[in-house]
Design a protein around this motif. Structure first.
Motif, PDB file in Angstrom:
ATOM      1  N   LEU A 120       0.576  -1.036  -0.042  1.00  0.00           N
ATOM      2  CA  LEU A 120      -0.241  -0.476   0.444  1.00  0.00           C
ATOM      3  C   LEU A 120       0.996   1.677  -0.140  1.00  0.00           C
ATOM      4  N   MET A 121       2.052   1.430   0.498  1.00  0.00           N
ATOM      5  CA  MET A 121       3.204   2.820   0.772  1.00  0.00           C
ATOM      6  C   MET A 121       3.889   2.850  -0.666  1.00  0.00           C
ATOM      7  N   LEU A 122       4.123   1.744  -1.351  1.00  0.00           N
ATOM      8  CA  LEU A 122       4.729   1.978  -2.863  1.00  0.00           C
ATOM      9  C   LEU A 122       4.192   2.472  -3.725  1.00  0.00           C
ATOM     10  N   SER A 123       5.023   3.078  -4.723  1.00  0.00           N
ATOM     11  CA  SER A 123       4.587   3.707  -6.095  1.00  0.00           C
ATOM     12  C   SER A 123       3.946   2.573  -7.041  1.00  0.00           C
ATOM     13  N   PRO A 124       2.971   2.355  -7.659  1.00  0.00           N
ATOM     14  CA  PRO A 124       2.481   1.514  -8.442  1.00  0.00           C
ATOM     15  C   PRO A 124       3.713   1.475  -9.610  1.00  0.00           C
ATOM     16  N   THR A 125       3.886   0.126 -10.743  1.00  0.00           N
ATOM     17  CA  THR A 125       4.320   0.446 -12.407  1.00  0.00           C
ATOM     18  C   THR A 125       3.335  -0.464 -13.162  1.00  0.00           C
ATOM     19  N   THR A 126       4.024   0.898 -14.524  1.00  0.00           N
ATOM     20  CA  THR A 126       3.418   0.309 -15.517  1.00  0.00           C
ATOM     21  C   THR A 126       3.228  -1.070 -15.974  1.00  0.00           C
ATOM     22  N   GLU A 127       2.995  -1.008 -17.161  1.00  0.00           N
ATOM     23  CA  GLU A 127       2.799  -2.357 -17.398  1.00  0.00           C
ATOM     24  C   GLU A 127       4.464  -3.119 -18.411  1.00  0.00           C
ATOM     25  N   THR A 128       4.885  -1.647 -18.745  1.00  0.00           N
ATOM     26  CA  THR A 128       6.363  -1.921 -19.796  1.00  0.00           C
ATOM     27  C   THR A 128       6.780  -1.949 -18.366  1.00  0.00           C
ATOM     28  N   GLU A 129       7.025  -1.828 -16.988  1.00  0.00           N
ATOM     29  CA  GLU A 129       8.084  -1.635 -16.118  1.00  0.00           C
ATOM     30  C   GLU A 129       8.123  -3.041 -15.278  1.00  0.00           C
ATOM     31  N   ARG A 130       6.991  -3.750 -15.629  1.00  0.00           N
ATOM     32  CA  ARG A 130       6.703  -4.417 -14.369  1.00  0.00           C
ATOM     33  C   ARG A 130       8.005  -5.369 -14.143  1.00  0.00           C
ATOM     34  N   PHE A 131       8.990  -5.905 -14.648  1.00  0.00           N
ATOM     35  CA  PHE A 131       9.261  -6.571 -14.153  1.00  0.00           C
ATOM     36  C   PHE A 131      11.322  -5.760 -14.195  1.00  0.00           C
ATOM     37  N   HIS A 132      10.869  -4.920 -14.323  1.00  0.00           N
ATOM     38  CA  HIS A 132      12.427  -3.935 -13.752  1.00  0.00           C
ATOM     39  C   HIS A 132      12.857  -4.542 -13.236  1.00  0.00           C
ATOM     40  N   PHE A 133      14.670  -3.820 -12.337  1.00  0.00           N
ATOM     41  CA  PHE A 133      15.117  -4.887 -11.313  1.00  0.00           C
ATOM     42  C   PHE A 133      14.659  -3.699 -10.598  1.00  0.00           C
ATOM     43  N   ALA A 134      14.745  -4.300  -9.622  1.00  0.00           N
ATOM     44  CA  ALA A 134      14.539  -3.595  -8.170  1.00  0.00           C
ATOM     45  C   ALA A 134      13.447  -3.416  -7.850  1.00  0.00           C
ATOM     46  N   ASN A 135      12.206  -3.402  -9.155  1.00  0.00           N
ATOM     47  CA  ASN A 135      10.832  -3.173  -8.125  1.00  0.00           C
ATOM     48  C   ASN A 135      10.684  -4.326  -7.060  1.00  0.00           C
ATOM     49  N   ILE A 136       9.697  -4.157  -6.593  1.00  0.00           N
ATOM     50  CA  ILE A 136       8.775  -4.838  -5.360  1.00  0.00           C
ATOM     51  C   ILE A 136       8.133  -6.181  -5.813  1.00  0.00           C
ATOM     52  N   ILE A 137       8.130  -7.092  -6.077  1.00  0.00           N
ATOM     53  CA  ILE A 137       7.242  -8.071  -6.329  1.00  0.00           C
ATOM     54  C   ILE A 137       6.178  -9.062  -5.123  1.00  0.00           C
ATOM     55  N   PHE A 138       5.265  -8.979  -5.277  1.00  0.00           N
ATOM     56  CA  PHE A 138       4.567  -9.198  -4.536  1.00  0.00           C
ATOM     57  C   PHE A 138       3.633 -10.698  -4.318  1.00  0.00           C
ATOM     58  N   PHE A 139       3.176 -11.588  -3.985  1.00  0.00           N
ATOM     59  CA  PHE A 139       3.135 -12.936  -3.817  1.00  0.00           C
ATOM     60  C   PHE A 139       1.857 -13.168  -2.687  1.00  0.00           C
ATOM     61  N   ARG A 140       0.867 -14.357  -3.450  1.00  0.00           N
ATOM     62  CA  ARG A 140      -0.026 -15.571  -2.490  1.00  0.00           C
ATOM     63  C   ARG A 140      -0.517 -14.547  -1.605  1.00  0.00           C
ATOM     64  N   ASN A 141      -1.695 -13.111  -2.049  1.00  0.00           N
ATOM     65  CA  ASN A 141      -2.531 -12.355  -1.582  1.00  0.00           C
ATOM     66  C   ASN A 141      -1.681 -11.430  -0.725  1.00  0.00           C
ATOM     67  N   LEU A 142      -0.394 -10.653  -0.278  1.00  0.00           N
ATOM     68  CA  LEU A 142       0.503  -9.852   0.074  1.00  0.00           C
ATOM     69  C   LEU A 142       0.963 -10.477   0.997  1.00  0.00           C
ATOM     70  N   LYS A 143       1.242 -11.800   1.323  1.00  0.00           N
ATOM     71  CA  LYS A 143       1.709 -12.876   2.160  1.00  0.00           C
ATOM     72  C   LYS A 143       3.302 -12.830   2.128  1.00  0.00           C
ATOM     73  N   HIS A 144       3.607 -12.786   1.113  1.00  0.00           N
ATOM     74  CA  HIS A 144       5.565 -12.528   0.624  1.00  0.00           C
ATOM     75  C   HIS A 144       5.772 -12.129   0.071  1.00  0.00           C
ATOM     76  N   CYS A 145       6.979 -11.377  -0.210  1.00  0.00           N
ATOM     77  CA  CYS A 145       7.442 -10.415  -0.901  1.00  0.00           C
ATOM     78  C   CYS A 145       9.070 -10.404  -1.555  1.00  0.00           C
ATOM     79  N   GLY A 146       9.230  -9.524  -2.550  1.00  0.00           N
ATOM     80  CA  GLY A 146      10.875  -9.847  -2.880  1.00  0.00           C
ATOM     81  C   GLY A 146      10.993  -8.524  -3.786  1.00  0.00           C
ATOM     82  N   ILE A 147      12.491  -8.716  -4.108  1.00  0.00           N
ATOM     83  CA  ILE A 147      13.132  -7.729  -5.135  1.00  0.00           C
ATOM     84  C   ILE A 147      13.466  -8.148  -6.655  1.00  0.00           C
ATOM     85  N   ILE A 148      12.827  -7.710  -8.027  1.00  0.00           N
ATOM     86  CA  ILE A 148      13.204  -8.617  -8.710  1.00  0.00           C
ATOM     87  C   ILE A 148      14.951  -8.458  -9.485  1.00  0.00           C
ATOM     88  N   ARG A 149      15.492  -9.323 -10.086  1.00  0.00           N
ATOM     89  CA  ARG A 149      16.241  -9.263 -10.369  1.00  0.00           C
ATOM     90  C   ARG A 149      16.661  -8.913 -11.244  1.00  0.00           C
TER      91      ARG A 149
END
Length: 158
Positions: A84-113
């Motif tokens: 909820l705190m972080l800024s959204p990405t555009t469709e073209t930026e989604r899998f860029h390095f350092a974006n934060i990826i969220f999984f399983r209904n927001l129960k897990h997260c990581g940093i895109i490589r």
């Protein structure tokens, strides 16, 4: 420091890294470089629930530690609140390095490589790189930029 002074400081820092439309400014290039330098410091550390390092991490603690030490003034919180705190990405930026990826209904997260892998704290692996294979791809909830939303810091009259 008073609450109002703290919020003014956060607003100033947030606006420094982020213009008011929510897009990263030129200062973001430094953040990406710092994130790239910080991640290796915390890889291959064991998993421990409710820990944010430097010796043990849970998933949101790992993301918090990397962002915080890279200059993103985010408070330590859960994946759900971080989303909820972080800024959204555009469709073209989604899998860029350092974006934060969220999984399983927001129960897990990581940093895109890159578009095929991400950094995270896993119960089995500790802090590691994992591939965005069929399993993880099907669990993606959303992806956010590693910048705070400026609109989170509006003031109310007292």
């Amino acid at each position: 420091m008073s609450l109002k002074a703290s919020l003014v400081t956060i607003l100033f820092i947030g606006c420094f890294y982020l213009n008011l439309t929510g897009n990263a400014t030129a200062a973001s290039k430094d953040i990406y470089q710092k994130i790239e330098e910080t991640i290796p410091l915390y890889l291959n550390k064991p998993y421990k629930l409710y820990r944010e390092g430097p010796k043990r991490f849970d998933c949101s603690g790992f993301v918090w530690r990397v962002l915080y030490e890279s200059g993103v003034p985010v408070q330590r919180t859960s994946c759900r609140k971080l989303y909820l705190m972080l800024s959204p990405t555009t469709e073209t930026e989604r899998f860029h390095f350092a974006n934060i990826i969220f999984f399983r209904n927001l129960k897990h997260c990581g940093i895109i490589r890159d578009s095929d892998s991400f950094y995270h704290a896993s119960r089995l692996l500790g802090t590691a790189v994992s591939t965005l294979n069929g399993y993880w791809r099907t669990k993606v909830f959303g992806i956010k930029q590693p910048f705070l939303k400026a609109k989170k810091y509006y003031f109310s009259k007292e």
